[in-house]
Enzyme design. Sequence first.
Site, PDB file in Angstrom:
ATOM      1  N   GLU A   1      31.429  45.060  35.636  1.00 48.44           N
ATOM      2  CA  GLU A   1      32.514  45.615  36.199  1.00 48.44           C
ATOM      3  C   GLU A   1      33.496  45.926  35.023  1.00 48.44           C
ATOM      4  OE1 GLU A   1      34.926  45.285  40.142  1.00 48.44           O
ATOM      5  OE2 GLU A   1      35.658  43.874  38.789  1.00 48.44           O
TER       6      GLU A   1
ATOM      7  N   ASP B   1      31.221  39.753  36.799  1.00 48.07           N
ATOM      8  CA  ASP B   1      32.539  40.179  37.094  1.00 48.07           C
ATOM      9  C   ASP B   1      33.384  39.215  35.881  1.00 48.07           C
ATOM     10  OD1 ASP B   1      35.158  40.879  38.066  1.00 48.07           O
ATOM     11  OD2 ASP B   1      35.328  39.030  39.294  1.00 48.07           O
TER      12      ASP B   1
ATOM     13  N   ASP C   1      35.012  35.065  42.695  1.00 45.88           N
ATOM     14  CA  ASP C   1      34.571  35.961  41.294  1.00 45.88           C
ATOM     15  C   ASP C   1      33.142  36.176  41.634  1.00 45.88           C
ATOM     16  OD1 ASP C   1      36.915  35.788  39.701  1.00 45.88           O
ATOM     17  OD2 ASP C   1      36.700  33.573  39.718  1.00 45.88           O
TER      18      ASP C   1
END
Length: 180
Positions: free
Chosen positions: A70, A10, A142
Amino acid sequence: MASVRILGLDPGLRNTGWGVIEADGNRLRVIADGVVRSDDTLSLAERLSQLYDGVAQVIAAYAPDEAAVEETFVNRNPLSTLKLGQARGVSLLVPARHGLPVAEYQPSQVKKAVVGTGAAAKEQVQMMIRTLLPGCMIASPDAADALAVAVCHAHHRASAQTLGQAILQAELKQAGKRRR
């Protein structure tokens, strides 16, 4: 079907979440998760270097077979979006430089794969990660997002393998009919 180790990332300039899972068929198991942090008192180049080194250390420590990242969403501040894009570039580059195949997923795809709806709240994603990966100790939001990216990739790759096997079976069946 052999198990596969997946690194989910991420990206963020301040905090890049990471999570490593093992997928063995439908079974998922958490290996580790955490955050690579950069020092916001340093230059952009030095911060990106910190992210590079941190993700490289995760790869060295956990030896994933594949990676998933992502995709970046666009926010109102163009400068913030640009910096996030640069951090995302590092998140794509490091696994690729280590010879890992890298998949990319939109945030809505990740939420849909984990929660069942692309409009899920962060809290829903975290709750489902704890359900899907029993015993995981999520280091931060996160890291939870990174684990969700890894779970999303595990689901997508399993579906692709099932589809590939079905196509192969159909082709073999068709070839058998032609020989008769």
